[in-house]
Design a protein around this motif. Sequence first.
Motif, short mmCIF file in Angstrom:
data_model
loop_
_atom_site.label_atom_id
_atom_site.label_comp_id
_atom_site.label_asym_id
_atom_site.label_seq_id
_atom_site.Cartn_x
_atom_site.Cartn_y
_atom_site.Cartn_z
N ASP A 9 0.85 -1.19 0.00
CA ASP A 9 0.00 0.00 0.00
C ASP A 9 0.88 1.25 0.00
O ASP A 9 1.21 1.79 1.06
CB ASP A 9 -0.90 -0.02 1.24
N PRO A 10 1.29 1.73 -1.19
CA PRO A 10 2.21 2.87 -1.25
C PRO A 10 1.69 4.12 -0.56
O PRO A 10 2.45 4.86 0.06
CB PRO A 10 2.40 3.10 -2.76
N ALA A 11 0.37 4.38 -0.66
CA ALA A 11 -0.19 5.57 -0.03
C ALA A 11 -0.07 5.48 1.49
O ALA A 11 0.29 6.45 2.16
CB ALA A 11 -1.65 5.75 -0.44
N ALA A 12 -0.36 4.32 2.04
CA ALA A 12 -0.23 4.13 3.48
C ALA A 12 1.23 4.23 3.90
O ALA A 12 1.56 4.82 4.94
CB ALA A 12 -0.79 2.77 3.89
N ASN A 13 2.12 3.67 3.10
CA ASN A 13 3.54 3.73 3.43
C ASN A 13 4.05 5.16 3.43
O ASN A 13 4.92 5.52 4.23
CB ASN A 13 4.33 2.86 2.46
N GLN A 14 3.50 5.99 2.54
CA GLN A 14 3.90 7.40 2.52
C GLN A 14 3.36 8.13 3.74
O GLN A 14 4.07 8.95 4.34
CB GLN A 14 3.39 8.07 1.24
N ARG A 15 2.13 7.84 4.13
CA ARG A 15 1.56 8.46 5.33
C ARG A 15 2.41 8.10 6.55
O ARG A 15 2.70 8.95 7.40
CB ARG A 15 0.12 7.99 5.56
N ARG A 16 2.79 6.82 6.63
CA ARG A 16 3.60 6.38 7.77
C ARG A 16 4.94 7.10 7.79
O ARG A 16 5.39 7.60 8.83
CB ARG A 16 3.82 4.88 7.70
N ALA A 17 5.59 7.18 6.63
CA ALA A 17 6.90 7.81 6.55
C ALA A 17 6.85 9.27 6.99
O ALA A 17 7.69 9.74 7.76
CB ALA A 17 7.44 7.70 5.12
N GLU A 18 5.85 10.00 6.51
CA GLU A 18 5.74 11.42 6.86
C GLU A 18 5.43 11.60 8.34
O GLU A 18 5.96 12.50 9.00
CB GLU A 18 4.67 12.07 5.99
N ALA A 19 4.58 10.72 8.89
CA ALA A 19 4.25 10.82 10.31
C ALA A 19 5.47 10.52 11.18
O ALA A 19 5.73 11.20 12.17
CB ALA A 19 3.11 9.85 10.64
N VAL A 20 6.23 9.49 10.81
CA VAL A 20 7.40 9.12 11.61
C VAL A 20 8.45 10.23 11.57
O VAL A 20 9.08 10.54 12.59
CB VAL A 20 7.97 7.79 11.11
N ALA A 21 8.63 10.84 10.40
CA ALA A 21 9.58 11.95 10.31
C ALA A 21 9.17 13.08 11.26
O ALA A 21 10.02 13.67 11.95
CB ALA A 21 9.66 12.46 8.88
N ARG A 22 7.89 13.38 11.32
CA ARG A 22 7.42 14.43 12.22
C ARG A 22 7.60 14.04 13.68
O ARG A 22 7.95 14.88 14.52
CB ARG A 22 5.96 14.77 11.92
N LEU A 23 7.37 12.77 13.99
CA LEU A 23 7.56 12.31 15.37
C LEU A 23 9.01 12.48 15.80
O LEU A 23 9.29 12.88 16.95
CB LEU A 23 7.14 10.84 15.49
N GLN A 24 9.93 12.18 14.91
CA GLN A 24 11.34 12.37 15.26
C GLN A 24 11.68 13.85 15.44
O GLN A 24 12.43 14.22 16.33
CB GLN A 24 12.23 11.74 14.19
N GLU A 25 11.11 14.70 14.59
CA GLU A 25 11.35 16.14 14.70
C GLU A 25 10.84 16.70 16.02
O GLU A 25 11.42 17.64 16.57
CB GLU A 25 10.69 16.87 13.53
N GLU A 26 9.76 16.12 16.53
CA GLU A 26 9.15 16.62 17.76
C GLU A 26 9.96 16.27 19.01
O GLU A 26 9.77 16.90 20.05
CB GLU A 26 7.75 16.02 17.93
N ARG A 27 10.80 15.27 18.92
CA ARG A 27 11.51 14.82 20.11
C ARG A 27 12.46 15.89 20.65
O ARG A 27 13.19 16.51 19.88
CB ARG A 27 12.30 13.55 19.80
N PRO A 28 12.46 16.08 21.96
CA PRO A 28 13.41 17.03 22.55
C PRO A 28 14.85 16.58 22.33
O PRO A 28 15.12 15.38 22.19
CB PRO A 28 13.04 16.99 24.05
N ALA A 29 15.75 17.54 22.31
CA ALA A 29 17.17 17.21 22.18
C ALA A 29 17.59 16.29 23.32
O ALA A 29 17.20 16.48 24.47
CB ALA A 29 18.00 18.49 22.20
#
Length: 345
Positions: A154-174
């Motif tokens: 499911d390429p669309a789902a895989n793209q949603r997951r990738a974008e969400a995970v990238a944002r989750l990493q960005e949100e993490r405190p230093a």
Amino acid sequence: MTPSRARRLLPPLALGSVAAAALTGCGPDPGEPWAGAYVNVTAYPYFDFGAAAAGQSHTVLGFVVADPEEPCTPSWGGYYGLEEAETTLRMGEQIAALREAGGDVVVSFGGAARDEPATACADPEALLGAYRQVLDRYEVPVADFDVELNDLQDPAANQRRAEAVARLQEERPAGTPLEVWLTLPVSPAGLSEDGEDVVAQMLAAGVDLAGVNVMTMNYGESRPDGQSMVEASAEAARAAHGQVRELWAAAGQELSEEQAWRRIGLTPMIGVNDVPGEVVDPEAAAALNAFAREQGVGRISYWSLNRDRPCTAEHGDPSEANDFCSGLEQEAGEFTRVLGQGFGD
């Protein structure tokens, strides 16, 4: 890896000679190598992983999936919401016990039995919130995304997951990063084209991917007659290693051979597999551990801690895979000790 509720179905690594060489190349180094078994948390009778996994540096809890009735709501196995899991599965209590014993948890999203949240939840913000809810609730340092079967295609789902995970990493405190692994099926020829696409989408979305954990199991007809499970797993790992180097290079990160091995994880199914003819005994587990140490992989896991014990009469036919024993003559906890050798306590 297919969990069910029914009765079926860390310290630094002591590196081998290859991995002991200084890491060269341009890519960033991953985190410290680790060992940790998967736990089927929804198998009934419920498993006391808080006691059974005490002393392990990592314990991989599977699986968080989309709620069958509310697709943007996370659940354990599709059976228990996060609140219900506190009482029925004693989730918070057991995680606290692991941490008190010096270990920590990895939460695995997906698996074979239900929909990984990105597959079922089409709303990107709601998906992000679902992941965040789980990671925040359990203060998760490492997230594992087990993508297989329909989720994999499911390429669309895989793209949603990738974008969400990238944002989750960005949100993490230093100072408190989120380590992310992709767990994917593999054959002796390596990752499938769909599996490569999932990795490429993660990297293109900006995910700092710790590595690709290959499920060295369920080879079926892809394993030639006469090839042992250890030989098939080593061949699969070497093929995946080459693919990892190519995928990271395509994303602008050149990896040395050693760096690429650090981005490989190995996960066999111990004992009698649910594919006829596939058996991993303690001797095979020791050989796989030796291979992993020599190559310097970043992670070794197995399916599952629930099964790391001999069968008794109550478990049924030991020649058939089930969720509660290996089907082999072994000491309780033997696979944990053998596969974790050299990866820490």
